[in-house]
Design an enzyme around this catalytic site. Structure first.
Site, PDB file in Angstrom:
ATOM      1  N   LYS A   1     -14.122  -3.880   0.377  1.00  0.00           N
ATOM      2  CA  LYS A   1     -15.260  -4.610  -0.585  1.00  0.00           C
ATOM      3  C   LYS A   1     -14.578  -4.952  -1.818  1.00  0.00           C
ATOM      4  O   LYS A   1     -13.800  -6.126  -1.452  1.00  0.00           O
ATOM      5  CB  LYS A   1     -16.482  -3.682  -0.821  1.00  0.00           C
ATOM      6  CG  LYS A   1     -17.335  -3.392   0.421  1.00  0.00           C
ATOM      7  CD  LYS A   1     -18.307  -2.626   0.433  1.00  0.00           C
ATOM      8  CE  LYS A   1     -18.887  -2.546   1.633  1.00  0.00           C
ATOM      9  NZ  LYS A   1     -19.669  -1.599   2.243  1.00  0.00           N
TER      10      LYS A   1
ATOM     11  N   HIS B   1     -18.854   1.044  -3.482  1.00  0.00           N
ATOM     12  CA  HIS B   1     -19.448  -0.140  -4.410  1.00  0.00           C
ATOM     13  C   HIS B   1     -18.959   0.098  -5.930  1.00  0.00           C
ATOM     14  O   HIS B   1     -19.147  -0.742  -6.748  1.00  0.00           O
ATOM     15  CB  HIS B   1     -20.829  -0.235  -4.285  1.00  0.00           C
ATOM     16  CG  HIS B   1     -21.429  -0.594  -3.032  1.00  0.00           C
ATOM     17  ND1 HIS B   1     -21.485  -2.027  -2.624  1.00  0.00           N
ATOM     18  CD2 HIS B   1     -22.164   0.077  -2.119  1.00  0.00           C
ATOM     19  CE1 HIS B   1     -21.967  -2.098  -1.462  1.00  0.00           C
ATOM     20  NE2 HIS B   1     -22.220  -0.786  -0.958  1.00  0.00           N
TER      21      HIS B   1
ATOM     22  N   SER C   1     -26.502   0.852  -2.938  1.00  0.00           N
ATOM     23  CA  SER C   1     -26.224  -0.491  -2.584  1.00  0.00           C
ATOM     24  C   SER C   1     -27.442  -1.239  -2.673  1.00  0.00           C
ATOM     25  O   SER C   1     -27.324  -2.561  -2.920  1.00  0.00           O
ATOM     26  CB  SER C   1     -25.632  -0.748  -1.182  1.00  0.00           C
ATOM     27  OG  SER C   1     -26.369   0.102  -0.141  1.00  0.00           O
TER      28      SER C   1
HETATM   29  C1  LIG Z   1     -19.647  -0.902   3.182  1.00  0.00           C
HETATM   30  C2  LIG Z   1     -20.180   0.656   3.010  1.00  0.00           C
HETATM   31  C3  LIG Z   1     -19.551   1.628   3.962  1.00  0.00           C
HETATM   32  C4  LIG Z   1     -18.454   1.222   5.210  1.00  0.00           C
HETATM   33  O1  LIG Z   1     -17.507   0.770   4.680  1.00  0.00           O
HETATM   34  P1  LIG Z   1     -16.531  -0.069   5.772  1.00  0.00           P
HETATM   35  O2  LIG Z   1     -15.158  -0.061   5.294  1.00  0.00           O
HETATM   36  O3  LIG Z   1     -17.195  -1.528   5.795  1.00  0.00           O
HETATM   37  O4  LIG Z   1     -16.698   0.454   7.294  1.00  0.00           O
HETATM   38  C5  LIG Z   1     -19.750   2.831   3.697  1.00  0.00           C
HETATM   39  N1  LIG Z   1     -20.527   3.142   2.781  1.00  0.00           N
HETATM   40  C6  LIG Z   1     -21.178   2.289   1.910  1.00  0.00           C
HETATM   41  C7  LIG Z   1     -21.917   2.919   0.752  1.00  0.00           C
HETATM   42  C8  LIG Z   1     -20.962   0.915   2.196  1.00  0.00           C
HETATM   43  O5  LIG Z   1     -21.474   0.026   1.185  1.00  0.00           O
END
Ligand SMILES: *Cc1c(COP(=O)(O)O)cnc(C)c1O
Length: 169
Positions: free
Chosen positions: A145, A115, A87
């Site tokens: 996301k 992602h 990320s």
């Molecule tokens: C956002 C994210 C999460 C957590 O996901 P949520 O649904 O927001 O709890 C886990 N791993 C990564 C790499 C993320 O970017």
């Protein structure tokens, strides 16, 4: 087309965070070594704490360093855990090599595709983008996301999903 996870089953969760905690705490215990990329999202590390497993972090994206650690491992069970798309840097994990190491060292490969899902591989994610297919992959994707809603899925070998369904809090 069988997809990256032939014969997989899936289960959904209310967040990606909870999905990662569930995967790691279902598949790891005190006698497990979790080999994790140094730049992984912190929630994979929280899963290791919850499982009371030993967390071993390897240099970012360095499959050779991981291979050396796996070769030296005497743990009863092993997990490899990686983000698919990192990320902060935006680079991709060497998933093909990691899947090969998972096979060689009898480990599950936990892939957090928060992602990549909905973006890479025509939307199917990073495994599809890189053409990686392995029954050892435990794939987690968030729906909060790219998909623009909330929740997460875990897709994996049916035995892994059954273990998660039976044991995840
Ligand atoms: C956002 C994210 C999460 C957590 O996901 P949520 O649904 O927001 O709890 C886990 N791993 C990564 C790499 C993320 O970017």
């Amino acid at each position: 087309w069988a997809g990256p996870l032939p014969g997989a089953r899936s289960v959904t969760f209310s967040t990606g965070y909870l999905a990662n905690l569930a995967i790691v705490s279902a598949l790891a215990d005190r006698e497990t070594e979790i080999h994790a990329d140094r730049l992984n999202h912190a929630c994979l590390n929280d899963g290791a704490l919850l499982a009371r497993a030993r967390l071993v972090r390897y240099a970012h994206g360095d499959a050779d360093a991981l291979a050396r650690r796996l070769a030296a491992s005497t743990a009863r069970t092993r997990l490899i855990a990686t983000d698919a798309v990192f990320s902060m840097d935006g680079d991709l994990a060497p998933l093909g090599r990691l899947a090969g190491l998972a096979h060689e060292y009898d480990a599950w490969l936990v892939v957090d595709d928060a992602h990549g899902f909905g973006v890479l591989g025509g939307g199917r994610g990073t495994l599809a983008e890189l053409g990686v297919s392995s029954p050892r992959v435990v794939l987690m994707g968030t729906l909060g996301k790219a998909a623009g809603v909330a929740g997460a899925f875990v897709a994996a070998h049916p035995a892994v999903v059954e273990t998660i369904v039976q044991t995840a809090r």
